[in-house]
Each structure stands twice: as C-alpha cells, then as structure tokens.
Design a protein around this motif. Structure first.
Motif, PDB file in Angstrom:
ATOM      1  N   LEU A   4      50.583  37.415  34.806  1.00 31.17           N
ATOM      2  CA  LEU A   4      49.897  38.199  33.957  1.00 31.17           C
ATOM      3  C   LEU A   4      49.793  37.608  32.549  1.00 31.17           C
ATOM      4  O   LEU A   4      50.698  37.165  32.222  1.00 31.17           O
ATOM      5  CB  LEU A   4      50.340  39.561  33.743  1.00 31.17           C
ATOM      6  N   GLY A   5      48.648  37.718  31.948  1.00 30.68           N
ATOM      7  CA  GLY A   5      48.428  37.161  30.566  1.00 30.68           C
ATOM      8  C   GLY A   5      49.504  38.002  29.652  1.00 30.68           C
ATOM      9  O   GLY A   5      49.785  39.206  29.936  1.00 30.68           O
ATOM     10  N   ARG A   6      50.321  37.179  28.850  1.00 29.11           N
ATOM     11  CA  ARG A   6      51.182  37.574  27.982  1.00 29.11           C
ATOM     12  C   ARG A   6      50.389  38.723  26.809  1.00 29.11           C
ATOM     13  O   ARG A   6      49.378  38.365  26.537  1.00 29.11           O
ATOM     14  CB  ARG A   6      51.760  36.722  27.170  1.00 29.11           C
ATOM     15  N   VAL A   7      51.036  39.489  26.545  1.00 28.76           N
ATOM     16  CA  VAL A   7      50.348  40.694  25.618  1.00 28.76           C
ATOM     17  C   VAL A   7      50.549  40.101  24.367  1.00 28.76           C
ATOM     18  O   VAL A   7      51.564  39.526  23.716  1.00 28.76           O
ATOM     19  CB  VAL A   7      51.038  41.954  25.418  1.00 28.76           C
ATOM     20  N   GLY A   8      49.535  39.851  23.801  1.00 25.98           N
ATOM     21  CA  GLY A   8      49.131  39.210  22.367  1.00 25.98           C
ATOM     22  C   GLY A   8      49.805  39.945  21.206  1.00 25.98           C
ATOM     23  O   GLY A   8      49.453  41.097  21.062  1.00 25.98           O
ATOM     24  N   ARG A   9      50.911  39.305  20.977  1.00 26.36           N
ATOM     25  CA  ARG A   9      51.249  39.932  19.362  1.00 26.36           C
ATOM     26  C   ARG A   9      52.122  38.957  18.655  1.00 26.36           C
ATOM     27  O   ARG A   9      53.056  38.144  19.585  1.00 26.36           O
ATOM     28  CB  ARG A   9      52.234  41.118  19.922  1.00 26.36           C
ATOM     29  N   ARG A  10      51.815  38.652  17.370  1.00 26.11           N
ATOM     30  CA  ARG A  10      52.505  37.653  16.782  1.00 26.11           C
ATOM     31  C   ARG A  10      53.849  38.153  16.667  1.00 26.11           C
ATOM     32  O   ARG A  10      54.349  39.045  16.023  1.00 26.11           O
ATOM     33  CB  ARG A  10      51.691  37.518  15.240  1.00 26.11           C
ATOM     34  N   PRO A  11      54.836  36.981  16.636  1.00 24.37           N
ATOM     35  CA  PRO A  11      56.301  37.300  16.502  1.00 24.37           C
ATOM     36  C   PRO A  11      56.652  37.939  15.148  1.00 24.37           C
ATOM     37  O   PRO A  11      57.607  38.494  15.347  1.00 24.37           O
ATOM     38  CB  PRO A  11      56.815  35.949  16.795  1.00 24.37           C
ATOM     39  N   ASP A  12      55.899  37.639  14.151  1.00 24.20           N
ATOM     40  CA  ASP A  12      56.260  38.056  12.718  1.00 24.20           C
ATOM     41  C   ASP A  12      55.890  39.340  12.698  1.00 24.20           C
ATOM     42  O   ASP A  12      56.251  40.179  11.659  1.00 24.20           O
ATOM     43  CB  ASP A  12      55.796  37.301  11.632  1.00 24.20           C
ATOM     44  N   HIS A  13      55.207  40.115  13.722  1.00 28.47           N
ATOM     45  CA  HIS A  13      54.846  41.437  13.517  1.00 28.47           C
ATOM     46  C   HIS A  13      55.705  42.583  14.435  1.00 28.47           C
ATOM     47  O   HIS A  13      55.427  43.679  14.259  1.00 28.47           O
ATOM     48  CB  HIS A  13      53.341  41.714  14.159  1.00 28.47           C
ATOM     49  N   TRP A  14      56.971  42.150  14.562  1.00 28.55           N
ATOM     50  CA  TRP A  14      57.851  42.963  15.520  1.00 28.55           C
ATOM     51  C   TRP A  14      58.488  43.686  14.459  1.00 28.55           C
ATOM     52  O   TRP A  14      58.885  43.436  13.314  1.00 28.55           O
ATOM     53  CB  TRP A  14      58.901  42.405  16.279  1.00 28.55           C
ATOM     54  N   ASP A  15      58.882  45.120  14.913  1.00 34.17           N
ATOM     55  CA  ASP A  15      59.597  45.858  14.026  1.00 34.17           C
ATOM     56  C   ASP A  15      61.152  45.486  13.897  1.00 34.17           C
ATOM     57  O   ASP A  15      61.652  45.742  12.934  1.00 34.17           O
ATOM     58  CB  ASP A  15      59.576  47.459  14.612  1.00 34.17           C
ATOM     59  N   SER A  16      61.659  45.021  14.973  1.00 33.47           N
ATOM     60  CA  SER A  16      62.915  44.335  15.144  1.00 33.47           C
ATOM     61  C   SER A  16      62.960  43.444  16.132  1.00 33.47           C
ATOM     62  O   SER A  16      62.076  43.429  16.927  1.00 33.47           O
ATOM     63  CB  SER A  16      63.859  45.413  15.414  1.00 33.47           C
ATOM     64  N   HIS A  18      65.052  43.264  18.242  1.00 31.62           N
ATOM     65  CA  HIS A  18      65.534  43.951  19.549  1.00 31.62           C
ATOM     66  C   HIS A  18      64.468  44.477  20.173  1.00 31.62           C
ATOM     67  O   HIS A  18      64.276  44.377  21.545  1.00 31.62           O
ATOM     68  CB  HIS A  18      66.392  44.754  19.318  1.00 31.62           C
ATOM     69  N   GLU A  19      63.425  44.991  19.662  1.00 30.70           N
ATOM     70  CA  GLU A  19      62.117  45.584  20.172  1.00 30.70           C
ATOM     71  C   GLU A  19      61.441  44.508  20.819  1.00 30.70           C
ATOM     72  O   GLU A  19      60.856  44.505  21.908  1.00 30.70           O
ATOM     73  CB  GLU A  19      61.445  46.246  19.066  1.00 30.70           C
ATOM     74  N   ARG A  20      61.290  43.270  20.400  1.00 34.93           N
ATOM     75  CA  ARG A  20      60.732  42.419  20.687  1.00 34.93           C
ATOM     76  C   ARG A  20      61.385  41.744  21.962  1.00 34.93           C
ATOM     77  O   ARG A  20      60.834  41.257  22.885  1.00 34.93           O
ATOM     78  CB  ARG A  20      60.739  41.021  19.464  1.00 34.93           C
ATOM     79  N   ALA A  21      62.744  41.791  21.871  1.00 37.23           N
ATOM     80  CA  ALA A  21      63.419  41.137  23.154  1.00 37.23           C
ATOM     81  C   ALA A  21      63.115  42.085  24.118  1.00 37.23           C
ATOM     82  O   ALA A  21      62.842  41.589  25.381  1.00 37.23           O
ATOM     83  CB  ALA A  21      64.830  40.943  22.656  1.00 37.23           C
ATOM     84  N   ALA A  30      57.179  39.978  34.887  1.00 37.92           N
ATOM     85  CA  ALA A  30      55.916  39.438  35.861  1.00 37.92           C
ATOM     86  C   ALA A  30      55.317  38.249  35.534  1.00 37.92           C
ATOM     87  O   ALA A  30      54.336  37.708  36.021  1.00 37.92           O
ATOM     88  CB  ALA A  30      54.825  40.672  34.848  1.00 37.92           C
ATOM     89  N   GLY A  31      56.106  37.216  35.068  1.00 37.73           N
ATOM     90  CA  GLY A  31      55.854  35.976  34.935  1.00 37.73           C
ATOM     91  C   GLY A  31      56.342  35.415  33.797  1.00 37.73           C
ATOM     92  O   GLY A  31      57.194  35.818  32.890  1.00 37.73           O
ATOM     93  N   ASP A  32      56.029  34.241  33.691  1.00 43.16           N
ATOM     94  CA  ASP A  32      56.763  32.976  32.448  1.00 43.16           C
ATOM     95  C   ASP A  32      56.160  33.732  31.096  1.00 43.16           C
ATOM     96  O   ASP A  32      54.951  34.390  31.128  1.00 43.16           O
ATOM     97  CB  ASP A  32      56.158  31.711  32.673  1.00 43.16           C
ATOM     98  N   LEU A  33      56.940  33.440  30.201  1.00 40.07           N
ATOM     99  CA  LEU A  33      56.549  33.930  28.886  1.00 40.07           C
ATOM    100  C   LEU A  33      55.674  32.905  27.957  1.00 40.07           C
ATOM    101  O   LEU A  33      55.312  33.108  27.183  1.00 40.07           O
ATOM    102  CB  LEU A  33      57.711  34.315  27.978  1.00 40.07           C
ATOM    103  N   GLY A  34      56.064  31.626  28.574  1.00 38.29           N
ATOM    104  CA  GLY A  34      55.666  30.354  27.833  1.00 38.29           C
ATOM    105  C   GLY A  34      56.979  29.969  27.136  1.00 38.29           C
ATOM    106  O   GLY A  34      58.158  30.681  26.964  1.00 38.29           O
ATOM    107  N   ALA A  35      57.106  28.817  26.869  1.00 34.94           N
ATOM    108  CA  ALA A  35      58.191  27.982  26.603  1.00 34.94           C
ATOM    109  C   ALA A  35      58.859  28.436  25.149  1.00 34.94           C
ATOM    110  O   ALA A  35      59.950  28.691  25.039  1.00 34.94           O
ATOM    111  CB  ALA A  35      58.190  26.560  26.600  1.00 34.94           C
ATOM    112  N   GLU A  36      58.174  28.747  24.088  1.00 37.84           N
ATOM    113  CA  GLU A  36      58.379  28.994  22.991  1.00 37.84           C
ATOM    114  C   GLU A  36      59.160  30.558  22.989  1.00 37.84           C
ATOM    115  O   GLU A  36      60.101  30.559  22.370  1.00 37.84           O
ATOM    116  CB  GLU A  36      57.366  28.685  21.922  1.00 37.84           C
ATOM    117  N   GLU A  37      58.337  31.260  23.407  1.00 40.77           N
ATOM    118  CA  GLU A  37      58.973  32.730  23.607  1.00 40.77           C
ATOM    119  C   GLU A  37      60.248  33.032  24.399  1.00 40.77           C
ATOM    120  O   GLU A  37      60.980  33.666  24.163  1.00 40.77           O
ATOM    121  CB  GLU A  37      57.615  33.540  23.862  1.00 40.77           C
TER     122      GLU A  37
END
Lengths: 607, 192
Positions: A4-16, A18-21, A30-37
């Motif tokens: 599934l296509g990853r939900v687009g959200r820039r890393p620097d927009h996370w509240d925390s 932990h929420e990002r994790a 549901a699938g690969d996140l991409g190497a960086e993420e």
C-alpha cells in the motif's frame, strides 16, 4: 515494495517521535516503509521500550486475527441453489418468459379490438353467454406470444385445438378505443378456458358485445363499485394531472344465453350502437343520480343479464363453435360522469372501494409535485373527495372492514432517506388513527386474518417525496386487531415470502374468499411494467402455494383484477413484437386454464 | 467485458465465480455480520448483484476484488439499515426468531476476544482488517474493494490496527474484571 502506498506525512510534522513510530509500525505491517523511514523506525524501537512493546502488541494482535482463518465459517449447502434461483428470478425479470415463448395460438381477433386503449373489467356473474372458445378453423393464425400457462406447439387451421374445460362463468368487461379513435364498452363472458398441459393450440377471445362510449377523457383506470354498478374512472386531465370521475357503468348489458346461434352477425366497431351507448357526460345529472348506492338490477356482479339471441337462429351451438353475441336490442345505457377530484396525481394502483361499497380510497399527490402522497377518500354520494391525511408521506394500503389501512415512514426511525415503515388504521369518517404494526402497505384478505405487505425498510424515491420498499421482503403474515403481527418461529420462510426485491413497488389483490391472491411486483427499472403471480393460500398453515400451471412471474401491466375464479391482466406492449393482450386465467378444482385476446396497441387494464 | 449485457455469458461467469469464491465471500460476510443466515442472504445478494452488474466488470482478472467490492457494499448497506431499524420479519426462522443450532455453533466459534473486539471497531475499519489479513487482498485490491484510493485504504488499515489493539485491550480488561469478580465470589463462599 509496499503493498500500500505510504501515508504521506513529512517526518518533521509529527507531534512526537512515539506517535510517528506507532504509525510506522502499523504501516509496516502492510508493506515496506522505504529504507529511510524503516531505518528511522528500527533505531527508534531499539531505543524506546514502550514503542517496542507496542510493536510487539501489534504483531501479536495480527497473529490472533489471522488465527481466525482456522475457524472459517462454512456456507450453507443450499447456497448455490438459492443464489441460482435468485439469479433466475432476476434474469426472468427482463427476459421473455419461457411460458410465453414459442407458442402459436390460433385466435379469432376481437372485431372491435383494433384500437389502442383497452380496459377490462372482470365481473363475476352466474349467467353463461357471450363468448366462448372456438374449435373451428382459426381465422387468425399469426404467431403470437403464447398463452400464460404454456403450451407446446404452433397452431393454425391445420392444428388440432386444445380441449378447453369449463370454469365458473364470469363476465369480462373492458373499454377499448377503435380505429377511428372512439371508445367502446365491451362485455364478454368466459366459461371455458384452455388447459395448460397438452395444449397444442387454443383459440383466443372472440368478439364480445361492443357499444360505443363517449367520454371526454380517455380512461386510464376504472375501478368498479362492488355494489351499485358505478365505477371510479381515472383519466389524464391533459395538464399533467389526473381527473377522477364517477361514472355509471352500462346497464342492461345484453348477455346471450348459453347456446347462441353461430350465424349471428358479428358486431363490429361500426355497429350502430352509439345511440344507446351513453357512458357520457350528462350535465343535467345530479350527484345523487350518480352516487346512488342502490344496486342496479342490470349491472353488478350478481345481476342477471338479458339474453339477446336472435330467436330465429339455430338454437344449438356445439362446443367451441364461434358464438357471436348480438347487440340487438341495444342495451339501455344510462350513464353520466361526475368529477370528484382534479389537479391531483394518482399514486400507485392500490385505489379501492370498501367491501360495502360506501367508501372509495386512494393515494394521490398534487399534480405540480409540490408535496408527497396522501390518502384521499370519497364517500359515495358526496360531490368530491376528502383528504384524509396531510403529512405528505402516507399511502393507502387496503381496507380492513370499514377502516382505511395506510402506511408511512416512521419519523423516529428514519435516517438518510431510509426509514422503517409503520401502518395505521384510519376511520375514514373521523380521521381517528390507531397503530397497525411495522409493515409497509399491508393488503388485508377478506377474512381479515392475513395480510401481505412489505416487511423491512423503505427508501425515499428519486423525487424526494415518495417511498418504496428497500431491504426486506414481501410476505404473507398474520393480521389481527393489533395489525401486522410477527409470526413465531416454525413457520417456513420460503412458503410465505413472495420476493425480497420490490424496489419498484407492488400490488396485491385477494379473491372474494381470501383463498387466492395475485401479486404484481413492478420492474425495478420501469415500474410501469411488472411480473404477476397467482398463489393459493393454505389458510391452515399460513402458506402461499403455487398451483400447477398458475401464472408465475408473467409480464403484466399494473391494474389486474381477480375474482370469481379468474385473474385478468394486460400484457405489456411490444412483447414478441406485438401489441398488448388481455389475458385471463381461470381455475376450478380440476386445474388452471387460460384464454387471451388478440393483440392491441397501448392496452390498459383496469379492474 | 463492458458493452452488451449477455445474460447467458453473465450467468456462466457468475456460476464460475461462485464456485471459486463463494466460500470466502460468505466467510467475509459472516465475519462482518456474525450471523450465518444474514451472511448467507448477503452472499446470495452479492452474487445476484454481480450477475446484474456483470457489464461493469472491466477486467476479468479483477473479478475477485470486484466481488469483494460488491460484498463490502452489501455489508455496509445492511449495517446502515440496521442502524435505522431493528429488522422484524413477519415470519419466523430468520432474524428476530429463535436462533438456529447453526447460529449457536457459529456464535460460539465467533465469540472470542478477537471477534468481540472486531465488533467494537468501526465497520469500515473492520472490513479493511478482515480483507487485508484474512482474505489476503493486496493493496490495490483492498482499495478497490473498499471503494477508496490506495492512500486512503492504507490510512484506514493503519487506523484499524490501532482500533483493534485498543478494542482487544478493552476486551481483556473486561474479561479480567469479570474473572476477578468471579474469583471474589468464590472466595466469599469458601470463607462462609
């Protein structure tokens, strides 16, 4: 690659982080996140025990969820049979009915039946006369759509005709439009029909007695009073609405005796009967003249009729020899019209007289479409109709004794254009209402112990004003003083359910005793046509039975009639490339048989 | 596949489709609705709709996802209606009547923590989880079946996992509380 296509959200927009994790853990399932993420997540989980625990919990939950595969439910074994039957029903809804296909029937066309509009009225009488099957050479052997109840073969002059069997005699009456545009009133009697089995050919309805009519507006529906020889006529008023009139039906309709001379001239549309055909507007008539509840001795279901055979003609008529009624002497038709409603639009086909003939009820809405439907009643003798409900969402269902039964959406259980229905009994004189159960348009049988109605939800139509069946089923159920009652378990579902798809609407009519019922279900795409079925009611078990050879989903226009051991309807025009026909099925203890008319154009059936 | 609607062709196609997929479609609807008779009715309805809408299937290779899409809509329609009305059929042996033996067996099989937790979460999330985890729909198939975009399907599934986690936690807490209450009652009896 991610499933599934990853939900687009820039890393620097996370509240925390932990929420990002948490989100990334869920996404990675549901699938690969991409190497960086993915790299970021792995680093975070290694350093964050709560997040690692959360990830483990997600994984455990997923395993638990997937363990449900081990408890895969087994579908019922008859699922395909049910589905195939449902598909077949769906398929037959827009395909030529097999019962109607491939049969050639020799017919003697109705002499005056060359016009457009034909209106039939079945009236039970005990007299024999008028119309019979013909056993002689076929006059019209053109291919046809065949009979209602099947048959196997072509026919024509060289084909032996079926052996009809006798049924209780009963009149069929209709109004038609002749080639010159004039209306005609026809009366025929049917006392024999063709059996379905082994039929190699069956003659059609022969000419009936026809008398010219004069009506300012061409009728679309005629509903006969059960008691006084009058009828309510619905006609297009020419301005987008309907006019509802009361008319006198012809009196003294001549009915030849059982054995009529076959040499009697055949009446035609040109027969000079207009002077006696006065189903006409007579301004001098008063409403009391029109609305007199006094039964006519010469009209009505039980009225004896006057033979009109030519005494000089042969007296014997062998079976199935053409029997041609005479119009001499011309019947004395004293008729008039009284407009009781205008500027409204009739809704549905449920309009009906009460059993005692003192009230007439129907559903209508303003002809400008400004409001939804309401129930109207006309008290015989009054000069106009009376609007019984005013909420703009109530429809007439049927009569329960002297009470109107009406249905409407339950405002408390309505959401997003869908609603649960409720029915009420309404006193037509006072308007007093009482609850009659959660069912849509229950049609109560004459015994007032059973009803057929829609059990389920209703949905608002595209016009935003009217309601039609949604999810549920059209079924037979008990009817009590409290109205529709839920039946306990142990009663077979299939034996009482007519259909679970009636989005286009439906029409139900019982015979006089409540032993037989005919049900018309409108086509979902075009509610002006539908499918008609005949059932016998097993009163002991509360079930619907399908008698052998009875109509089962045959194409029909709305507005059929049932009574006196017969069912009559009009077929849709254009079927098999020909015009409409009036078809009649009659039954007795020995079986079910049928007879039909020659084709006509724009045929309209009334009751 | 689009174009003229050939009834015979549609009939044969749907029959084949039924043979291959009716079990999984029924299972999906059973898991969504937790009622075997309702699931059977809806499975039948789904295949009838497939027959009626045969012309709308553009690629036969997508038939499975297309079928799930139909079944999903059937399920959501039924759930929506149930929010409006408590369905009371006129006749028995159905919804509102005494449960059948089959129903009871199914209820036992589907009454664990997981099933109860699934029943707690929003139906669209439940559908996404079931289709992805139990019915192995790929990302694109899931999006098609749910009638949403690829990205929206993924977001829905992500929310569904969190909802399920919380629902399971709630179920376990409830179960623990019930067990504790039961233990307390037993202890009290022994003490007496």
């Amino acid at each position: 690659m991610s499933r599934l296509g990853r939900v687009g959200r820039r890393p620097d927009h996370w509240d925390s982080p932990h929420e990002r994790a948490r989100l990334r853990v869920a996404e990675r399932m549901a699938g690969d996140l991409g190497a960086e993420e993915a790299g970021w997540l792995d680093e975070h989980l290694a350093a964050c025990a709560p997040c690692a625990a959360l990830a483990a919990q997600y994984a455990a939950d997923r395993l638990a969820l997937r363990s449900l595969r081990d408890a895969a439910p087994e579908p019922p074994r008859d699922l395909w049979a049910r589905t195939a039957a449902a598909i077949e029903r769906e398929s037959s809804g827009s395909r030529a009915n097999p019962l109607l296909a491939g049969r050639r029937i020799s017919r003697i066309p109705l002499g005056a039946w060359s016009g457009i509009a034909v209106v039939a009225l079945v009236v039970g009488v005990s007299a024999l006369s008028g119309l019979r099957f013909q056993s002689g050479p076929a006059i019209d052997s053109e291919p046809s759509s065949g009979s209602t109840t099947g048959g196997d073969g072509g026919s024509g002059p060289d084909v032996a005709l079926a052996t009809p069997f006798a049924v209780g005699a009963g009149d069929v009456q209709w109004v038609d439009k002749s080639a010159n545009g004039g209306l005609g009133y026809n009366n025929a009697n049917i006392d024999e029909v063709c059996p379905a089995a082994g039929t190699s050919g069956c003659p059609a309805l022969e000419d009936a007695q026809r008398q010219d009519l004069t009506l300012e507006l061409a009728p679309r529906t005629i509903i006969r009073s059960p008691t006084n020889g009058k009828a309510v006529v619905v006609a297009d008023n020419g301005s987008g609405g309907d006019q509802i009139m009361v008319v006198d039906l012809p009196k003294g309709t001549p009915t030849p005796p059982t054995a009529l001379p076959s040499t009697t001239p055949t009446p035609t549309a040109s027969a000079d009967t207009s002077s006696a055909s006065a189903l006409a507007s007579l301004p001098g008539r008063t409403q009391s003249d029109l609305a007199s509840p006094t039964p006519s001795a010469a009209a009505g279901a039980s009225a004896p009729t006057t033979p009109s055979a030519d005494p000089s003609a042969p007296t014997q008529s062998p079976a199935f020899t053409p029997i041609v009624p005479t119009l001499s002497p011309s019947p004395s038709i004293a008729a008039a019209t009284l407009a009781i409603a205008n500027d409204i639009q009739l809704v549905g086909e449920s309009a009906a007289f009460s059993a005692d003939g003192t009230w007439f009820a129907f559903t209508a809405r303003p002809d400008d479409g400004s409001a939804g439907p309401d129930v109207y009643v006309w008290h015989v003798g009054d000069g106009s109709v009376h609007k019984l409900t005013t909420d703009g969402s109530t429809v007439f269902a049927s009569w329960d004794g002297d009470q109107v039964v009406a249905s409407r959406p339950d405002a408390a259980r309505s959401e997003g254009g869908y609603a649960a229905p409720v029915s009420v009994r309404i006193d037509p004189a006072t308007g007093a209402e009482s609850s009659a159960g959660d069912v849509w348009r229950p049609v109560i049988d004459p015994t007032r112990r059973r009803a057929i109605g829609w059990s389920g939800t209703i949905v608002k139509s595209a016009d935003g004003k009217t309601w039609t069946p949604d999810a549920g089923r059209l079924e037979l159920g008990p009817w009590t003083e409290a109205g529709a009652q839920q039946r306990g378990s142990g009663q077979g579902r299939d034996s009482s359910v007519v259909t679970d798809a009636a989005t286009g609407g439906f029409d139900v009519r019982w015979d006089e005793a409540g032993d037989w019922v005919a049900i018309w279900v409108a086509d979902s795409a075009d509610p002006n046509v539908g499918r008609l079925s005949l059932y016998r009611v097993d009163a002991g078990h509360g079930r619907l039975e399908r008698p052998k050879d009875a109509p089962d989903g045959v194409p029909a226009l709305p507005g059929f009639s049932i009574g006196n051991g017969r069912l009559a309807w009009a077929t849709p025009p254009g079927q098999d490339g020909e015009g409409s026909r009036i078809q009649i099925v009659a039954w007795n203890d020995d079986g079910v048989g049928s007879i039909e008319s020659a084709p006509g154009e724009d045929l309209v059936l009334i009751r | 596949m689009s174009g003229a609607w050939d009834r015979d062709e549609a009939g044969v196609f749907v029959e084949t489709l039924f043979a291959k997929h009716h079990g999984e479609i029924y299972a999906y609807l059973m898991r969504m609705m937790r009622d075997p008779e309702v699931a059977a009715d809806m499975t039948q309805d789904a295949f009838v709709k497939a027959y009626k809408n045969y012309a709308s299937l553009e690629k036969p290779e997508n038939a499975r996802a297309w079928l799930y899409q139909i079944a999903h809509r059937v399920a959501l329609d039924e759930i929506r209606r149930r929010k409006i009305i408590r369905f009371l059929p006129w006749t028995g042996e159905s919804r509102g009547a005494a449960p059948s033996a089959e129903h009871l067996v199914m209820e036992g099989r589907f009454s664990g923590d997981m099933q109860r937790a699934l029943a707690r979460i929003p139906e669209r999330q439940r559908a996404a989880l079931l289709l992805a985890e139990l019915h192995d729909l790929t990302g694109l198939e899931l999006a098609d079946a749910l009638g949403v975009s690829h990205v929206a399907a993924r977001a829905l599934l992500t929310r569904a996992r969190e909802s399920l986690r919380q629902a399971l936690a709630a179920e376990r807490e409830l179960e623990a509380a019930t067990d504790a209450a039961s233990d307390a009652g037993t202890t009290a009896k022994v003490d007496r």
